[in-house]
Design an enzyme around this catalytic site. Structure first.
Site, PDB file in Angstrom:
ATOM      1  N   HIS A 157       0.967  -1.174   0.007  1.00 44.15           N
ATOM      2  CA  HIS A 157       0.225  -0.264   0.053  1.00 44.15           C
ATOM      3  C   HIS A 157       0.512   1.212  -0.180  1.00 44.15           C
ATOM      4  CE1 HIS A 157      -3.223  -2.958   1.378  1.00 44.15           C
ATOM      5  NE2 HIS A 157      -2.408  -3.317   1.917  1.00 44.15           N
ATOM      6  N   GLU A 291      10.578   8.580 -17.248  1.00 42.05           N
ATOM      7  CA  GLU A 291       9.284   9.196 -17.417  1.00 42.05           C
ATOM      8  C   GLU A 291       8.474   8.448 -18.537  1.00 42.05           C
ATOM      9  OE1 GLU A 291       8.357  13.373 -15.485  1.00 42.05           O
ATOM     10  OE2 GLU A 291      10.707  13.415 -15.930  1.00 42.05           O
TER      11      GLU A 291
END
Ligand code: ARG
Length: 468
Positions: A157, A291
């Site tokens: 998480h 990216e």
């Protein structure tokens, strides 16, 4: 005026706009090598089978070789009038050798020819992707080896969970790329099938020998149904799907490099050579390569959906829609190969920040599970142990302490079962080392995994060495 090869039954010439709209030469010219190789095979086979004479065959083969050299020297004129690479080459052949050149297209059609070219092209592309996947895995295994004993918080998480070896974290990506490599090996089997001889759709009346052609061109199998052969593009879909999975894996790794290099994490520094600056903010160093690797996943998924959509609902057999198979495939090959090449170059230069990882371990209470397991070893039921340790963590948060700062007396307030030996388990490295289950993060297991992947990679390299 030069005529189209199919002009016979037409009264009017094609409109200029139609020519521009229907041509594929601008992008399928990259198939020239395969088209020529396939034509040479077809020509030789026809001579073997007595469909054309050996003299005619050698004249055609020589001219095809010359055409290849003209293309490679940049002398060949790619005239959009000829629609596609198949007709452009055939036209030039006829220009060079006259009528005999017109015999090459006996017992075949562009429908099986284009499938052949795409299969030959893809066989090479798959090998290139596999070679680059191997390089990425090698880079990851090297990094993992250097960092087996570096401990950082493992996340669930995106919250600190348990201490893990950085080598283990890196080897997780190796597993993903290993499955990718396997998928490409599997996909190759269905690409490696000769369709030439299926002709337009129904096969041919000429006494061709497809086995001869398959052997000459290095195909392991021959298509079993001519109608399927000219309309099947599953092999391309499989390639695009397997590439989309690689892109997804690369984008997950890129994402971690991006967030790990943010000041909030500072777990990693990507080399300057793989970053760019900002035109306005002088302090910035942006992880642009990572990216773009993440971003290019978009077009790779898109290419898969494009082709699936082109194929959906297409009746048998060849339809011109199928010409739309090429650009998505070429784009995916280029994108995935370049991405993997760059990833293999970028990984060896990343620098991990062990201190930051260590301090993250402390602020994150990642030893809480160790404490709970400790109580369990003293006979406390796990649920109860979990609750007591939860209270300890809350106490530490409230009093701004680390778990390792607590004294035995403080711990005893939460459970009487704590004893002096608890401090032995309150150790990050030991927490890692104790996880010796198969596939676990213990240093020992990680070293074994690295050793195992190295053997696997050297076996793959040996296999590919003989192919390329
Ligand atoms: N350029 C075409 C393609 O890429 C080649 C096959 C054309 N066949 C035809 N019957 N028009 O699919």
């Amino acid at each position: 005026m030069t005529q189209k090869p199919w002009q016979g039954r037409f009264d009017k010439p094609t409109r200029q706009e139609v020519e521009e709209y229907t041509e594929s030469l601008s992008f399928d010219k990259r198939l020239y090598k395969y088209d020529i190789k396939g034509s040479i095979a077809h020509c030789r086979m026809m001579a073997e089978c007595g469909i054309i004479s050996h003299d005619e065959a050698s004249e055609i083969v020589t001219a095809l070789g010359e055409i290849q050299r003209e293309i490679e020297r940049g002398e060949f004129v790619f005239e959009p009038f000829y629609e596609d690479i198949h007709m452009a080459i055939e036209h030039r052949l006829i220009q060079k050798v006259g009528d005999i050149g017109g015999k090459l297209h006996t017992a075949r059609s562009r429908n099986d020819q284009v499938c052949l070219d795409m299969r030959m092209y893809l066989k090479d592309a798959i090998i290139e992707v596999r070679i680059n996947l191997i390089r990425v895995m090698e880079a990851l295994a090297n990094l993992a080896e250097e960092n087996v004993e570096v401990v950082l918080p493992g996340f669930t998480h995106l919250q600190h969970a348990q201490p893990v070896s950085l080598g283990h974290h890196l080897m997780a990506y190796c597993e993903m790329f290993r499955r990718d490599e396997e998928r490409f090996r599997d996909c190759y089997k269905r690409v490696d099938v000769l369709p030439l001889g299926s002709a337009a759709l129904a096969g041919t009346t000429f006494p061709i020998d497809m086995e001869w052609t398959a052997k000459y061109l290095g195909f392991s199998k021959i298509t079993r149904n001519s109608m399927d052969a000219v309309s099947d593009r599953d092999f391309l879909v499989e390639f695009l799907a397997a590439s989309a999975i690689i892109a997804m894996h690369v984008s997950r790794l890129s994402e971690e490099l991006i967030i790990w290099s943010s000041p909030e994490f500072s777990f990693v520094e990507i080399s300057d050579a793989f970053c760019t600056g900002s035109s306005i903010m002088p302090q910035k160093k942006n992880p642009d390569v990572a990216e773009l690797m993440r971003g290019k996943t978009g077009r790779i998924y898109g290419n898969l959906i494009s082709l699936l959509t082109v194929l959906k609902g297409l009746p048998l057999t060849y339809n011109r829609d199928l010409q739309e198979d090429k650009e998505p495939v070429f784009d995916t090959v280029d994108t995935i190969v370049r991405t993997l090449q760059l990833l293999a170059l970028m990984l060896p230069e990343v620098k991990f920040n062990e201190e930051r990882m260590e301090s993250a371990l402390e602020s994150g209470y990642t030893l809480a599970t160790e404490l709970a397991d400790y109580l369990v070893s003293k006979g406390v039921p796990f649920r109860k142990a979990h609750h007591s340790v939860g209270q300890i963590v809350k106490y530490c948060i409230d009093s701004n302490k680390k778990l390792t700062d607590c004294s035995l007396e403080e711990l005893k307030q939460f459970s009487k079962c704590f004893e002096e030996d608890v401090f032995e388990v309150l150790d990050y490295r030991k927490a890692v080392e104790r996880r010796k289950s198969i596939g676990g993060t213990s240093f020992l297991r990680v070293r074994e995994a690295i050793e195992e992947i190295r053997q696997h990679l050297s076996m793959l390299k040996e296999e590919l060495g003989s192919k390329s």
